[in-house]
Design a protein around this motif. Structure first.
Motif, PDB file in Angstrom:
ATOM      1  N   UNK A  33      -3.748  11.463  12.776  1.00  0.00           N
ATOM      2  CA  UNK A  33      -3.857  11.674  14.034  1.00  0.00           C
ATOM      3  C   UNK A  33      -3.090  10.805  14.731  1.00  0.00           C
ATOM      4  N   UNK A  34      -2.657  11.066  16.067  1.00  0.00           N
ATOM      5  CA  UNK A  34      -1.737   9.948  16.943  1.00  0.00           C
ATOM      6  C   UNK A  34      -2.832   9.276  17.813  1.00  0.00           C
ATOM      7  N   UNK A  35      -2.961   7.947  17.428  1.00  0.00           N
ATOM      8  CA  UNK A  35      -3.721   7.103  17.990  1.00  0.00           C
ATOM      9  C   UNK A  35      -2.927   6.442  18.937  1.00  0.00           C
ATOM     10  N   UNK A  36      -3.614   5.771  20.265  1.00  0.00           N
ATOM     11  CA  UNK A  36      -3.221   5.230  21.296  1.00  0.00           C
ATOM     12  C   UNK A  36      -3.257   3.827  20.830  1.00  0.00           C
ATOM     13  N   UNK A  37      -2.580   2.981  21.342  1.00  0.00           N
ATOM     14  CA  UNK A  37      -2.525   1.433  21.214  1.00  0.00           C
ATOM     15  C   UNK A  37      -4.015   1.014  21.172  1.00  0.00           C
ATOM     16  N   UNK A  38      -4.984   1.402  21.913  1.00  0.00           N
ATOM     17  CA  UNK A  38      -6.220   0.741  22.057  1.00  0.00           C
ATOM     18  C   UNK A  38      -7.142   1.255  20.939  1.00  0.00           C
ATOM     19  N   UNK A  73       0.704  -1.207  -0.046  1.00  0.00           N
ATOM     20  CA  UNK A  73      -0.232   0.068  -0.050  1.00  0.00           C
ATOM     21  C   UNK A  73       0.862   1.135  -0.006  1.00  0.00           C
ATOM     22  N   UNK A  74       0.618   1.821  -1.076  1.00  0.00           N
ATOM     23  CA  UNK A  74       1.593   3.236  -0.988  1.00  0.00           C
ATOM     24  C   UNK A  74       0.841   4.527  -0.832  1.00  0.00           C
ATOM     25  N   UNK A  75       1.385   5.286  -0.047  1.00  0.00           N
ATOM     26  CA  UNK A  75       0.619   6.540   0.306  1.00  0.00           C
ATOM     27  C   UNK A  75       1.083   7.693  -0.459  1.00  0.00           C
ATOM     28  N   UNK A  76       0.437   8.622  -1.008  1.00  0.00           N
ATOM     29  CA  UNK A  76       0.750   9.607  -1.659  1.00  0.00           C
ATOM     30  C   UNK A  76       0.053  10.990  -1.369  1.00  0.00           C
ATOM     31  N   UNK A  77       0.454  12.370  -1.953  1.00  0.00           N
ATOM     32  CA  UNK A  77      -0.386  13.443  -1.590  1.00  0.00           C
ATOM     33  C   UNK A  77      -0.593  13.684  -0.040  1.00  0.00           C
ATOM     34  N   UNK A  78       0.464  14.118   0.440  1.00  0.00           N
ATOM     35  CA  UNK A  78       0.402  14.465   2.021  1.00  0.00           C
ATOM     36  C   UNK A  78       0.667  13.297   2.894  1.00  0.00           C
ATOM     37  N   UNK A  79       1.536  12.521   2.125  1.00  0.00           N
ATOM     38  CA  UNK A  79       1.881  11.237   3.150  1.00  0.00           C
ATOM     39  C   UNK A  79       2.527  11.614   4.294  1.00  0.00           C
ATOM     40  N   UNK A  80       3.360  12.884   4.191  1.00  0.00           N
ATOM     41  CA  UNK A  80       4.183  13.182   5.298  1.00  0.00           C
ATOM     42  C   UNK A  80       3.456  13.537   6.560  1.00  0.00           C
ATOM     43  N   UNK A  81       2.229  13.744   6.354  1.00  0.00           N
ATOM     44  CA  UNK A  81       1.344  14.133   7.352  1.00  0.00           C
ATOM     45  C   UNK A  81       0.503  12.931   8.109  1.00  0.00           C
ATOM     46  N   UNK A  82       0.700  11.762   7.595  1.00  0.00           N
ATOM     47  CA  UNK A  82      -0.002  10.647   8.104  1.00  0.00           C
ATOM     48  C   UNK A  82       0.940   9.968   9.092  1.00  0.00           C
ATOM     49  N   UNK A  83       0.314   9.313  10.182  1.00  0.00           N
ATOM     50  CA  UNK A  83       0.801   8.871  11.381  1.00  0.00           C
ATOM     51  C   UNK A  83       0.891   7.525  11.653  1.00  0.00           C
ATOM     52  N   UNK A  84      -0.407   7.096  11.564  1.00  0.00           N
ATOM     53  CA  UNK A  84      -0.552   5.369  11.763  1.00  0.00           C
ATOM     54  C   UNK A  84      -1.126   4.966  10.481  1.00  0.00           C
TER      55      UNK A  84
END
Length: 126
Positions: free
Chosen positions: A100-105, A21-32
């Motif tokens: 967003x920064x997700x927590x484990x749960x 799965x490749x992420x483009x178009x703002x990938x640097x903003x993604x977290x999880x």
């Protein structure tokens, strides 16, 4: 943010496949990043997830010990290595991400993710 999943196909039980799965178009903003799957007539099910920053991946109970999540940060690409496949693994597999920064749960919750790929079909024959 756009996600493009690939690698699905038909495989016999006991075989292996690797999804990408490749992420483009703002990938640097993604977290999880995460993988989910949905079989016909069933709800979407969590498969695996991890942060771009690293740490241990989280897995759904049904795939633990058989599937492995990996990533290439430089390419903004994630992978799902699927071994010992079973007919019940047959589903459309989706990659997803959030800024967003997700927590484990919360990593296994579909509503935690804002962006989804188009899905790639995996069919495991018995």
């Amino acid at each position: 943010v756009q996600l493009q999943a690939s690698g699905g196909g038909l495989v016999q039980a006991g075989g292996s496949l690797r999804l990408s799965c490749a992420v483009t178009g703002g990938a640097s903003r993604t977290n999880v990043m995460a993988w989910f799957r949905q079989a016909p007539g069933k709800e979407r099910e969590f498969v695996a997830a991890n942060r771009w920053s690293g740490g241990s991946a989280r897995y759904g109970d049904s795939v633990k010990g058989r599937f492995t999540f990996s990533k290439e940060n430089a390419k903004k690409t994630i992978y799902l290595q699927m071994n010992s496949l079973k007919p019940e693994d047959t589903a459309v597999y989706y990659c997803a991400t959030t800024t967003r920064g997700l927590i484990w749960s919360t990593m296994d919750i579909t509503d935690s993710y804002d962006y989804w790929g188009q899905g790639t079909l995996v069919t495991v024959s018995s």
